[in-house]
Design a protein around this motif. Structure first.
Motif, PDB file in Angstrom:
ATOM      1  N   THR A   1       0.852  -1.192   0.000  1.00 30.85           N
ATOM      2  CA  THR A   1       0.000   0.000   0.000  1.00 30.85           C
ATOM      3  C   THR A   1       0.886   1.239   0.000  1.00 30.85           C
ATOM      4  N   SER A   2       0.660   2.141  -0.935  1.00 29.88           N
ATOM      5  CA  SER A   2       1.536   3.316  -1.034  1.00 29.88           C
ATOM      6  C   SER A   2       1.264   4.275   0.128  1.00 29.88           C
ATOM      7  N   GLU A   3       2.223   5.121   0.371  1.00 29.68           N
ATOM      8  CA  GLU A   3       2.100   6.101   1.458  1.00 29.68           C
ATOM      9  C   GLU A   3       0.874   7.000   1.262  1.00 29.68           C
ATOM     10  N   LYS A   4       0.649   7.369  -0.008  1.00 30.52           N
ATOM     11  CA  LYS A   4      -0.486   8.246  -0.314  1.00 30.52           C
ATOM     12  C   LYS A   4      -1.795   7.565   0.119  1.00 30.52           C
ATOM     13  N   ASN A   5      -1.917   6.276  -0.181  1.00 27.88           N
ATOM     14  CA  ASN A   5      -3.145   5.577   0.190  1.00 27.88           C
ATOM     15  C   ASN A   5      -3.233   5.323   1.692  1.00 27.88           C
ATOM     16  N   ILE A   6      -2.089   5.150   2.332  1.00 29.27           N
ATOM     17  CA  ILE A   6      -2.118   4.976   3.794  1.00 29.27           C
ATOM     18  C   ILE A   6      -2.635   6.266   4.442  1.00 29.27           C
ATOM     19  N   LEU A   7      -2.165   7.395   3.917  1.00 29.95           N
ATOM     20  CA  LEU A   7      -2.621   8.672   4.485  1.00 29.95           C
ATOM     21  C   LEU A   7      -4.117   8.879   4.256  1.00 29.95           C
ATOM     22  N   ARG A   8      -4.627   8.287   3.179  1.00 26.33           N
ATOM     23  CA  ARG A   8      -6.076   8.396   2.934  1.00 26.33           C
ATOM     24  C   ARG A   8      -6.870   7.617   3.983  1.00 26.33           C
ATOM     25  N   VAL A   9      -6.198   6.705   4.674  1.00 27.82           N
ATOM     26  CA  VAL A   9      -6.850   5.978   5.771  1.00 27.82           C
ATOM     27  C   VAL A   9      -6.616   6.717   7.094  1.00 27.82           C
ATOM     28  N   VAL A  10      -5.343   7.043   7.318  1.00 20.84           N
ATOM     29  CA  VAL A  10      -4.934   7.568   8.614  1.00 20.84           C
ATOM     30  C   VAL A  10      -5.494   8.980   8.874  1.00 20.84           C
ATOM     31  N   ASN A  11      -5.514   9.817   7.841  1.00 24.59           N
ATOM     32  CA  ASN A  11      -5.980  11.195   8.049  1.00 24.59           C
ATOM     33  C   ASN A  11      -7.420  11.251   8.556  1.00 24.59           C
ATOM     34  N   PRO A  12      -8.371  10.668   7.810  1.00 26.69           N
ATOM     35  CA  PRO A  12      -9.747  10.782   8.318  1.00 26.69           C
ATOM     36  C   PRO A  12      -9.997   9.939   9.568  1.00 26.69           C
ATOM     37  N   LEU A  13      -9.225   8.874   9.749  1.00 22.88           N
ATOM     38  CA  LEU A  13      -9.468   8.011  10.921  1.00 22.88           C
ATOM     39  C   LEU A  13      -9.180   8.749  12.222  1.00 22.88           C
ATOM     40  N   PHE A  14      -8.065   9.488  12.290  1.00 24.92           N
ATOM     41  CA  PHE A  14      -7.797  10.208  13.541  1.00 24.92           C
ATOM     42  C   PHE A  14      -6.919  11.456  13.403  1.00 24.92           C
ATOM     43  N   LEU A  15      -6.082  11.508  12.350  1.00 26.83           N
ATOM     44  CA  LEU A  15      -5.103  12.610  12.315  1.00 26.83           C
ATOM     45  C   LEU A  15      -5.727  13.975  12.070  1.00 26.83           C
ATOM     46  N   ASP A  16      -6.689  14.044  11.131  1.00 27.43           N
ATOM     47  CA  ASP A  16      -7.324  15.337  10.845  1.00 27.43           C
ATOM     48  C   ASP A  16      -7.905  15.937  12.124  1.00 27.43           C
ATOM     49  N   LYS A  17      -8.561  15.059  12.888  1.00 23.76           N
ATOM     50  CA  LYS A  17      -9.222  15.527  14.109  1.00 23.76           C
ATOM     51  C   LYS A  17      -8.175  15.995  15.128  1.00 23.76           C
ATOM     52  N   LEU A  18      -7.123  15.196  15.269  1.00 15.43           N
ATOM     53  CA  LEU A  18      -6.066  15.576  16.215  1.00 15.43           C
ATOM     54  C   LEU A  18      -5.468  16.926  15.835  1.00 15.43           C
ATOM     55  N   ARG A  19      -5.207  17.090  14.539  1.00 20.26           N
ATOM     56  CA  ARG A  19      -4.586  18.348  14.101  1.00 20.26           C
ATOM     57  C   ARG A  19      -5.498  19.532  14.372  1.00 20.26           C
ATOM     58  N   SER A  20      -6.794  19.338  14.098  1.00 16.74           N
ATOM     59  CA  SER A  20      -7.670  20.498  14.317  1.00 16.74           C
ATOM     60  C   SER A  20      -7.831  20.751  15.820  1.00 16.74           C
ATOM     61  N   ASN A  21      -7.825  19.698  16.646  1.00 15.54           N
ATOM     62  CA  ASN A  21      -7.860  19.921  18.103  1.00 15.54           C
ATOM     63  C   ASN A  21      -6.631  20.703  18.556  1.00 15.54           C
ATOM     64  N   PHE A  22      -5.487  20.340  17.973  1.00 20.12           N
ATOM     65  CA  PHE A  22      -4.234  21.005  18.340  1.00 20.12           C
ATOM     66  C   PHE A  22      -4.296  22.504  18.011  1.00 20.12           C
ATOM     67  N   GLU A  23      -4.836  22.807  16.825  1.00 20.39           N
ATOM     68  CA  GLU A  23      -4.931  24.211  16.404  1.00 20.39           C
ATOM     69  C   GLU A  23      -5.754  25.038  17.385  1.00 20.39           C
ATOM     70  N   GLU A  24      -6.742  24.385  18.000  1.00 19.77           N
ATOM     71  CA  GLU A  24      -7.660  25.145  18.862  1.00 19.77           C
ATOM     72  C   GLU A  24      -7.143  25.354  20.283  1.00 19.77           C
ATOM     73  N   ILE A  25      -6.058  24.664  20.629  1.00 17.42           N
ATOM     74  CA  ILE A  25      -5.571  24.740  22.011  1.00 17.42           C
ATOM     75  C   ILE A  25      -5.024  26.130  22.331  1.00 17.42           C
ATOM     76  N   GLU A  26      -5.429  26.650  23.523  1.00 16.42           N
ATOM     77  CA  GLU A  26      -4.979  28.000  23.861  1.00 16.42           C
ATOM     78  C   GLU A  26      -4.087  28.028  25.089  1.00 16.42           C
ATOM     79  N   SER A  27      -4.371  27.153  26.083  1.00 17.07           N
ATOM     80  CA  SER A  27      -3.589  27.247  27.319  1.00 17.07           C
ATOM     81  C   SER A  27      -2.534  26.138  27.409  1.00 17.07           C
ATOM     82  N   ASP A  28      -1.506  26.377  28.252  1.00 16.50           N
ATOM     83  CA  ASP A  28      -0.442  25.387  28.470  1.00 16.50           C
ATOM     84  C   ASP A  28      -1.006  24.098  29.059  1.00 16.50           C
ATOM     85  N   LYS A  29      -2.018  24.279  29.925  1.00 24.78           N
ATOM     86  CA  LYS A  29      -2.608  23.120  30.589  1.00 24.78           C
ATOM     87  C   LYS A  29      -3.272  22.191  29.556  1.00 24.78           C
TER      88      LYS A  29
END
Ligand SMILES: C[S@@+](CC[C@H](N)C(=O)[O-])C[C@H]1O[C@@H](n2cnc3c(N)ncnc32)[C@H](O)[C@@H]1O
Length: 449
Positions: free
Chosen positions: A208-236
């Motif tokens: 399975t090529s990297e491009k196709n792996i990312l098509r699985v991994v991104n919607p499964l959890f990474l997109d959400k993690l990244r957008s959660n990260f963007e929204e973080i404001e405090s150190d805690k």
């Protein structure tokens, strides 16, 4: 810009005016990795692809020559797998800074000939497995090989590796290749050229090529993690988020050479490096263990083929090293790669005979992902038919189902017991079209939810 940083701008002509929009900035050290960003140049995308393919083919050719030379000497199959994984580690280690530059190649060139290579390899492996407290009596030439640990070099070879001129020449050909250009993500495709074609077909391996792996991994959890990260404001919140990354558990229940696990691990480490930049920026970090957060031991893979399983374990270590180097280039400090004190949990067994579980009591996998073997009913071996009999037992019409459906049923059973687990498996569309559809999905939708 100044050849340390490159910026990409979009230039548009709107009426008589020219509009320039800034798109992205890439540091010189990231350039090789992000060359894709420049694929808009005419012919450049094709060149990139061609270069990649030629590079991989050349590495595969050299590895396949070595494999064949060893195989001709009737060396036992299990020992070949162990030997190949160890050699692969050494080849990468001397090209990527885990070992001193060319230490393996120089040792082989200067100390071995066609009659004693095997014994010298055994001495190198033993040295790599010798902890600091026991190294006082090592000879000077061998002491350049540092303690690696991790179980990769402990006593698993039943026989000294075979020796002749052809094996030595093939090994040196591998040594002179620059392995730092090869990504562990493509080990699957690389080793397809090495492991026998016939065997590959019956195990249902395809890469399975990297491009196709990312098509699985991104919607499964990474997109959400990244957008959660963007929204973080405090150190805690940042600290809490980082803790979340450190506890996430993954399983690829037919992991091959580990490419899904490699990409998943790498992406989490990259995200963690971004967090480190924010959390520790401007602070003097004396305890480097604070920089180690995403753990190999949270990444689990089941694989029936011994060589692939061993390569998967090595691929994860090499990716860990790449990410440690990346951390250093971004943050100025890093965690040491060797001794390897942790490993991914790669189990070399029939996944369908295993009770899928993490090593931690009462901790379930957060995500199950991968590309399990796709084998139609006419190509299944007796063992595979018997696996199907066990897993699909009681499902009406199961005789027409593909081998891969066993992974769907096992995953669904797992999720029934662990409702927070999410699964994404790659398969061809014949399990969602035609005669298999009603049989499989009836079972999944009616009995597994
Ligand atoms: C399609 S490959 C995917 C491997 C990897 N993700 C890739 O893309 O290269 C399927 C893998 O399943 C393995 N496999 C086949 N039957 C298995 C079984 N019963 N248990 C565990 N692994 C199995 C094969 O050896 C092969 O490596």
């Amino acid at each position: 810009m100044n050849f340390k940083r490159f910026q990409k701008h979009k230039v548009e002509t709107i009426g008589e005016k020219i509009k320039i929009t800034f798109l992205t900035e890439i540091k010189l050290e990231e350039l090789a990795e992000k060359l894709d960003e420049f694929s808009f140049f005419p012919d450049f995308a094709h060149r990139l692809e061609d270069d990649g393919i030629i590079l991989n083919q050349e590495a595969a050719r050299r590895m396949a020559n070595l494999y064949e030379a060893i195989e001709h000497k009737d060396y036992n199959r299990n020992d070949i797998s162990v030997l190949l994984a160890r050699i692969l580690f050494c080849l990468f280690a001397e090209d990527t800074g885990i070992f001193d530059k060319k230490v393996f190649e120089d040792y082989i060139t200067e100390n071995t000939d066609g009659s004693n290579l095997g014994e010298h390899l055994m001495s190198i492996f033993k040295t790599l497995d010798t902890p600091p407290a026991k190294r006082a009596t090592l000879n000077k030439k061998l002491s350049k090989f540092h303690y690696v640990n991790g179980g990769l070099f402990d006593e698993k070879l039943t026989k000294v590796p075979p020796t002749n001129k052809a094996i030595r020449t093939a090994l040196l050909e591998c040594c002179t290749y620059d392995w730092s250009d090869i990504s562990p993500v493509i080990f699957g495709s690389l080793f397809q050229a090495v492991i026998h074609e016939e065997e590959r077909r019956s195990l249902g391996a395809h890469y399975t090529s990297e491009k196709n792996i990312l098509r699985v991994v991104n919607p499964l959890f990474l997109d959400k993690l990244r957008s959660n990260f963007e929204e973080i404001e405090s150190d805690k919140e940042l600290e809490k988020f980082r803790k979340q990354l450190s506890t996430m558990m993954f399983l690829d229940p037919a992991c091959g050479c580990g490419n899904f696990l490699v990409v998943t691990y790498r992406e989490l480490r990259l995200l963690d490096i971004e967090i480190i930049q924010r959390q520790f920026k401007g602070k003097y970090v004396t305890d480097v263990s604070l920089l180690s957060n995403v753990h190999l031991a949270n990444f689990h893979g089941y694989e029936i083929d011994q060589t692939s399983a061993m390569i998967a374990e090595v691929a994860m270590w090499l990716t860990e090293h790449q990410m440690n180097m990346r951390l250093e280039s971004e943050f100025g400090k890093t965690v040491p790669t060797i001794p390897l004190d942790e490993a991914a949990v790669i189990v070399n067994e029939n996944s369908l005979n295993l009770n899928w579980s993490t090593k931690k009591k009462d901790v379930a996998f957060d995500y199950i992902l991968g590309n399990p073997p796709f084998i139609g009913k006419q190509y299944q071996t007796t063992e595979q038919k018997s696996d199907i009999g066990k897993i699909l037992h009681g499902i009406k019409g199961a005789g027409v189902l593909d081998y891969v459906t066993c992974w769907y049923i096992k995953s669904a059973e797992y999720m029934k017991k662990n409702p927070d687990t999410r699964t994404a498996l790659v398969s061809t569309n014949s399990i969602a079209q035609g005669e298999q559809t009603g049989i499989l999905w009836n079972e999944l939708l009616l009995n597994m939810i």
